[in-house]
Structure formats: structure tokens, C-alpha cells
Design a protein around this motif. Sequence first.
Motif, PDB file in Angstrom:
ATOM      1  N   LEU A 245       0.827  -1.202   0.000  1.00 19.71           N
ATOM      2  CA  LEU A 245       0.000   0.000   0.000  1.00 19.71           C
ATOM      3  C   LEU A 245       0.862   1.253   0.000  1.00 19.71           C
ATOM      4  N   TYR A 246       1.970   1.211   0.788  1.00 23.37           N
ATOM      5  CA  TYR A 246       2.893   2.339   0.841  1.00 23.37           C
ATOM      6  C   TYR A 246       3.518   2.591  -0.524  1.00 23.37           C
ATOM      7  N   LYS A 247       3.963   1.477  -1.177  1.00 24.48           N
ATOM      8  CA  LYS A 247       4.565   1.606  -2.501  1.00 24.48           C
ATOM      9  C   LYS A 247       3.548   2.143  -3.509  1.00 24.48           C
ATOM     10  N   PHE A 248       2.333   1.664  -3.412  1.00 22.98           N
ATOM     11  CA  PHE A 248       1.278   2.115  -4.327  1.00 22.98           C
ATOM     12  C   PHE A 248       1.012   3.606  -4.149  1.00 22.98           C
TER      13      PHE A 248
ATOM     14  N   ARG B 113       3.950   5.538  -5.433  1.00 24.61           N
ATOM     15  CA  ARG B 113       3.960   5.537  -6.894  1.00 24.61           C
ATOM     16  C   ARG B 113       2.908   6.501  -7.439  1.00 24.61           C
ATOM     17  N   GLN B 114       1.739   6.472  -6.798  1.00 17.56           N
ATOM     18  CA  GLN B 114       0.684   7.377  -7.239  1.00 17.56           C
ATOM     19  C   GLN B 114       1.072   8.831  -7.025  1.00 17.56           C
TER      20      GLN B 114
ATOM     21  N   ILE C  11       1.416  11.604  -9.822  1.00 14.07           N
ATOM     22  CA  ILE C  11       0.727  12.885  -9.712  1.00 14.07           C
ATOM     23  C   ILE C  11       1.728  14.033  -9.811  1.00 14.07           C
ATOM     24  N   GLN C  12       2.894  13.846  -9.123  1.00 13.31           N
ATOM     25  CA  GLN C  12       3.928  14.878  -9.146  1.00 13.31           C
ATOM     26  C   GLN C  12       4.498  15.054 -10.547  1.00 13.31           C
TER      27      GLN C  12
END
Length: 507
Positions: free
Chosen positions: A109-112, A115-116, A120-121
Motif C-alpha cells: 500500500l505504501y509503494k502504491f 507511486r501514485q 501525480i507529481q
Amino acid sequence: GSSYRKTSQISCVCDYTSHFSNYASCRCNRGYTGNPYIPGGCKDINECEQGIDNYGNPYDCGGGGVISGATCINLQGDYNCVYKNHRPLVKGLGSSFGSLIFIGAIYGLYKFIRRQRRLIQKKKFFKRNGGLLLQQQLTSTQGNVESTRVFTSRELAKATENFSITRILGQGGQGTVYKGMLVDGRIVAVKKSKVVDEDKLEEFINEVVILSKINHRNIVKLLGCCLETEVPVLVYEYISNGNLFQHLYDEFDDYTITTWEVRLRIAIDIAGALSYLHSAASSPIYHRDVKSTNIMLDEKYRAKVSDFGTSRTVTVDHTHLTTVVSGTVGYMDPEYFQSSQFTDKSDVYSFGVVLVELITGEKPVSFLRSQEHRTLATYFTHVMKENKLFDIIDARIRDGCKLHQVTAAAKIARKCLNMKGRKRPSMREVSMELEKIRASSSVDMQPHDDEYVSENEEDNEQRVMDVNIGVESWNNVAVTAPASQYNVASSSLSSSDIEPLFPLQTR
């Protein structure tokens, strides 16, 4: 069952009948073997070793005494299968496995999320860095979209070893240039701009769009760009041999450029590139910052014009009126400085200065010269008027040069440096004349009467403009070294030979 367990300690059992009161029928009890008619004759059977009892029944715990984790323990007249209690282990394994799944889920979840956030950045940077505008601009350039590649930030980080300081080729006012190697093995120059404001973004997009339209052997080729990073990044072909400024002023220990033939060829290459930009390109392009530090040299000493950050595409009136004058002192067209109106003849003037550098080996601005001749353009014009060209020809080429060619090139340079733009030749004319000079013999080089029109008038104008640009305006300008695409930091200038950079706000 339980009754047997209670009598398992008795080794011998005798039955007495009513018919024969003195006679008993005896046998060894289960779990014992031997002679039941003598005292101690029934011996305990070690079931764990023999595997069957005295009745021939199998009774071991299985597999030589161990099955499914059970251990056979011999008892007096019996045996027991002891099973290990695996419940704590199973519980522990289950708990550990559950914990691992939980930790893995949290990490995933942290990696997801990370990554998101990066996506976004990157999208934010792409939009902020003018990605949408660039796409719109590139889409409007017919037939050139496929030639300009958009790189990912990961690709360029890998190519430059995460923008390592060991990969730096040069640093300048607009950013830092790194040497990189793409996955396909190509060596590239990666130009990472400094943090830019919105006013500079248009300049960056302008450079990408202009270079995407250009395909000329004497112009540095843009391979692509990256807009996913905090600051815009451009990827150029790598030019291995530094810039003209470095070679002219002894920053490289080689003697290739000490011949007139090589210098004339470099001048022809530059003139051909500028001629292409002004007339042969799909839309006329003004470079606006022609100078020796922006002339790259490849391994064969062929010139390539670079750094189009301040270039402009011209559409209708073939002029560009600006509120901010930008350029480099010593190369700037005096007429542009006064009027803020940049034309193709402004590039011609700057080229004239570069041509004089090739002829004389003198820097465009030097405090070693007298005040009225501080800029190379005024110094050269004065020398030409005095007919003392031979005295200022670079000593490295003077003895081996074809003097008639140098003289003819000097006359072209003087035309380029005419104070009035309308009297200057076009870059196409300059390119053709230089080609003629290279193919000429001494008898072909005859002076023309129109070369020295209004000499006194021009000289007076030159002095006035030199005072305005070369002296007084310097008090209001921060003094910096000339910028180049590569190796800017390596351009060593003494305090008496430095050049201030514009822009200046015009009034």
C-alpha cells in the motif's frame, strides 16, 4: 481397553477349572512372552523394537517407532505412542505468516501510494513545465513530431548516473549540462535547466519547438526532452570537442585550429547554419545569441551552432520587437540595443564578430585595449580603416595563411559590422561569399568600390555606439563570463577580459 491397562503389570495369568482343582492353565499376559509355568518366566516384550506382540498383532507407532511425529515408548507389558503437541508451532507459524501478509500489504500500500504520488507529481511537473503547450506546439509542426522524443525521468537518471557531479560537462546561467549514455549506447548531452519561473518556461518550450524543426549538419540536434522533473531537461547530441572559444584562446593543447583553412571552414559552417535558419527553414529563425562559446566543434572540427534558448521564430514582419534586450556584450547589434528591434541583420552583426575572432584571435571584449577600442568590433573597424589588417592577424595563422583569402574574409566581416543593419549583407550572401573565397585564387580577390561607403560617418556612429554600449552601460550590468552549452565553467577569463551579460530593461 481400560481393564487391560489395569492388569498390564501382571505378566502371567492362570485359569483354574472345577474339574481339575490341582491343575491350572497358565499363559503370559498380553505384552509378555516366555514360559508362564515357572516363576518370572514371562518377560516384557519391547514392542518398540519387535513390531508385533506375542499374538502377532502389529502395534508399533509406525515407521520404525516414529510416525507423523509420534514416538514409541516401551512400558511394562505395554507401549505408548507419544504425539508431539504441534499446536503452539502451528499457531506461531500462522501468526507469523499472518504478520508477514499484513506487513506485506502495508508495504504494498505504501509503494502504491508513493507511486501514485510520483505519478501525480510527474503530471504536475509535466503540466507546469509546459508539457501541454509543448505537445500542442509539436503537433502543429508537420512531419517533425516523431523526431523529438519525450524521455522519462528514470531514463535520464540512469543515463547520467542520477545526475552525478562526475558527469558534469559545464555550468552556465541557464543550467547544467551532463554527459550521459542512453540504453542504446548513444552518448548525449543532457541539459538540466535551473529552477525556472513561468516567464522562462516559454523560453524553454520555444527552444524545444525550434530545434524540433531543424535538421542541419551544422546545428546541434535535439534528441528529445523530459518534462517529468522539477526542472525541464533537454537531450542533445553530444559534441565531443568543446566550443570555438576554448580552442581560440588556448584552453585546449592542440594545433588543428592554428591553420587558416580550418578557421575558414568553421566560418563557412557557421554561415551556412545561420543562412539555413534565416531562409531555408520552414519559418525564419533568428538565433539572437551568436558567439564563439555557442559554436561547438566535433571531432573533425566541423562547427555546430548551439544554444537556442533565446531564439525566436519569425512569421510575418520578419522583425521581433522586445521590451527586454538580451544578448552578450561584444556580440550585440548596436542597432538592436538602441531600438529593441531584432532582425536577421542582428545575427549577421554577431557573426561578423565571430569571424573577426577567427581572423585575429582577439577576444570580443578586452580591457587590454584602449577604451575607445574595448570591443573587438570597434577595434577591428579602426584597423581596417587604417589599412593595418596584417598587424592584427592571429600570429598562429599569419605565416601559413593565404593572405588574399584572409583579406577578403576581413572585408566581409567589416560589411557584417556595418552600424546600419540595412547595409549589412544577408547570411545567405555571406555564406556564398565565403564559399567563393575558399575556392578562389589571389587574382580573383579584387576590392570593390562600394566596400568603404561613408567611412567617416560610420566611424563616428561606431564611436558613439561604443560609448553607449561598451562603457557607460557596463556600470549597470552584472559582470559574468560568457555562457556556453558545454564546459562553461572551464572558460577561464582574466578580470580584464570578462564579458557582462544582458538582459537590460530598455526605456
